[in-house]
Design a protein around this motif. Structure first.
Motif: not given
Length: 447
Positions: A425-429, A405-410
Motif C-alpha cells: 500500500i505504501s508503494l501504491l500511495r 486510497y479509495i477501495s479498502k475492499k479491493g
C-alpha cells in the motif's frame, strides 16, 4: 442478465495453474521477444536488464497485484469492477475502466497485424523464401505495405476468436496451458543453440554484464516504461483475468509467478538474440528492425538457419497469440456484461469489427494509405501512441490511486500478510504514482 451471459461471466473460472499460465501468456508477448532485446541493445545491455528488474519490482509488481485484486473483488469486466468497488463517484471511476477497454481495442487492431507479420516470416523461413533476397529492409517494406498481411491478420483473428468462443476454462486456460510450456521448451532449445555459436558468448557478456557507462537517465525512463508495458498493465487484461480467479488462489504468489515468468522469457529472448547478433557482426542497437531486418541476415548464413529462423518466428507468433487472446477478452467481457450478449455472439461480432478496423491499420504501414496522417501519425502509429503512451499510463495511475486510497475492499482482496500489505500500500500511495507519471510524461514526449 441472461442465463448464458451469467454463466460465461461469473461461473467459468481459471484453475490455479491455468490462471498463472494465462496471465504469463498475457504478459509474455512480442514486447518481451522483440521490444525488450532491442531496447536492451540500445541502452547498455546488462545495465538495462538490471534497471528493468528493479523497476519491475518497484512499479510493475505492485500495479499487477492491484489490478488482479481489483478484478477479483469486483467480479466483473474492467469497467464494472471499478464501479462495483467505488463507494462514491462510480461513474467517474468506471470511466477509467472504459478507457482500458478502448485501449484494448486500439491495441488489438495493430497487434493482430504484427502477429500476422510473424506468421509470414515463419513460413518464409521454413520454406527458404525469406532468404532468397539480400535486402531485408526492402523485403519487409514491400511485404508490410502489400495485401498479404491482411490475410494473416484474418487468420490471427480467427485463431483468437476460436479460443475465446470456448470460454475461460476450456478456451483461454487450455490454450495457454498447452502453448506456454511449448514456447518455454522452444526458447531454451534456441537459447542453447545460439549460445553455442562462435562468438556467441560475447553477446551473452554484453547482455548480462552491466556497463553503466552506456546508461543514461533516459535509459532509466525507458526501462521504467518497459517494466510497466511488459506486464500488460493498464489495458484491463489483468483486471478481467482477475475476475476469473477463484477466491482460494493466492494473488501474491500468482503475481510473483507471473512477474518471474515475464523476466525469464525476456532474459531467454536476450540470450537468443544477442549471441546471434554478435556471432554474425550485427548491430545490437539496431532498434525495431533488429527482428524483421537484421536477424534474417544471420539466419540466412547460419547452419540450418531456415529451421532455426522459422522456429524463432513461430515463438514470436505464439507469444503474440497469447497476448491477442487476453486483450480481445477485455472487450468480450465488457460486451457480455453491458450488452447482455452471449459469449459466442460477442466474440463473432468483435472479431469481425477487429478485422475490418485492422485493414486501414495494416495498409498504413507502407501501403496505399501510408500518407494519411492525423497529428503527424499514420493509423498504425496513431493507435499505438494513443493506447501505449497515453491510455495505459492513465489507467495504470487510476488503478494505483483507486486501490491505494479509495477501495479498502479491493486492497484487502490481495490477502497479503500485514507487513507485506503495508509495504504494498505504501508503494501504491507514495512511490508508484510518481513513476507512472514519469512514464506518461516521457512516453508522450513532455520530458
Amino acid at each position: 442478465m441472461s442465463t448464458k451471459s451469467k454463466k460465461n461471466s461469473s461461473k467459468d473460472q481459471f484453475s490455479s495453474f491455468g490462471f498463472i499460465m494465462a496471465a504469463i501468456g498475457s504478459s509474455v508477448g512480442i514486447g518481451n521477444m522483440w521490444k525488450f532485446p532491442y531496447l536492451a541493445g540500445a541502452n547498455g545491455g546488462g545495465a538495462f536488464l538490471f534497471t528493468f528488474i528493479i523497476c519491475l519490482i518497484l512499479v510493475g509488481i505492485p500495479i499487477l497485484l492491484a489490478e488482479l485484486a481489483l478484478g477479483r473483488a469486483g467480479r466483473g469486466d474492467a469497467m464494472s469492477s471499478f464501479q462495483t468497488l467505488a463507494v462514491r463517484h462510480r461513474k467517474f471511476w468506471g470511466f477509467f475502466g472504459l478507457l482500458s477497454v478502448i485501449a484494448a481495442f486500439l491495441i488489438i487492431t495493430f497487434y493482430m497485424v504484427v502477429t500476422g507479420w510473424t506468421f509470414q516470416y515463419a513460413i518464409g523461413s521454413f520454406t527458404g523464401n525469406l532468404y532468397r533476397q539480400t535486402d531485408n529492409a526492402a523485403y519487409f517494406a514491400q511485404f508490410a505495405g502489400g495485401p498479404l498481411p491482411l490475410v494473416y491478420t484474418v487468420i490471427t483473428v480467427l485463431i483468437t476468436g476460436a479460443v475465446l468462443i470456448k470460454g475461460v476454462s476450456k478456451g483461454i486456460e487450455l490454450f495457454n496451458k498447452i502453448l506456454i510450456p511449448i514456447l518455454a521448451i522452444l526458447l531454451v532449445v534456441l537459447m542453447i543453440d545460439a549460445m553455442s555459436l562462435s562468438g556467441g558468448m560475447k553477446g551473452v557478456e554484453f547482455f548480462l554484464k552491466p556497463d553503466f557507462s552506456l546508461f543514461t537517465i533516459e535509459s532509466t525512463l525507458i526501462a521504467l516504461g518497459q517494466a510497466f508495458f511488459s506486464l500488460s498493465l493498464g489495458m484491463g487484461a489483468m483486471i478481467t483475468y482477475g475476475s476469473y480467479v477463484d477466491k482460494s488462489q493466492s494473488l501474491g504468489k500468482a503475481t510473483l509467478a507471473v512477474s518471474l515468468g515475464n523476466i525469464v522469457y525476456a532474459l531467454i529472448a536476450g540470450l537468443i538474440i544477442f549471441p546471434i547478433t554478435f556471432a554474425f557482426g550485427l548491430e545490437p542497437a539496431a532498434g525495431p528492425g533488429l527482428i524483421f531486418v537484421a536477424l534474417p541476415t544471420a539466419f540466412a548464413d547460419m547452419p540450418f538457419g531456415h529451421v532455426i529462423g522459422g522456429t524463432f518466428f513461430v515463438l514470436l507468433a505464439g507469444a503474440a497469440l497469447t497476448s491477442c487472446v487476453s486483450v480481445l477478452e477485455v472487450i468480450v467481457a465488457f460486451v457480455i456484461k453491458h450488452l447482455n450478449w452471449t459469449r459466442r455472439k460477442s466474440v463473432i461480432v468483435l472479431s469481425i469489427i477487429t478485422a475490418v478496423v485492422a485493414i486501414p491499420v495494416s495498409l498504413s504501414v507502407g501501403g496505399p494509405i501510408a500518407d494519411w496522417k492525423l497529428f503527424g501519425k499514420g493509423v498504425f502509429d496513431l493507435f499505438d501512441f494513443t493506447a501505449s503512451n497515453i491510455l495505459l499510463p492513465v489507467v495504470g495511475l487510476a488503478v494505483t490511486i483507486f486501490i491505494g486510497y479509495i477501495s479498502k475492499k479491493g486492497a484487502e482482496e490481495a490477502k497479503l500478510n500485514p507487513s507485506l500489505h503495508r509495504i504494498w500500500i505504501s508503494l501504491l500511495r507514495y512511490v508508484v504514482p510518481v513513476f507512472v507519471i514519469l512514464i506518461f510524461l516521457y512516453s508522450t514526449g513532455l520530458i
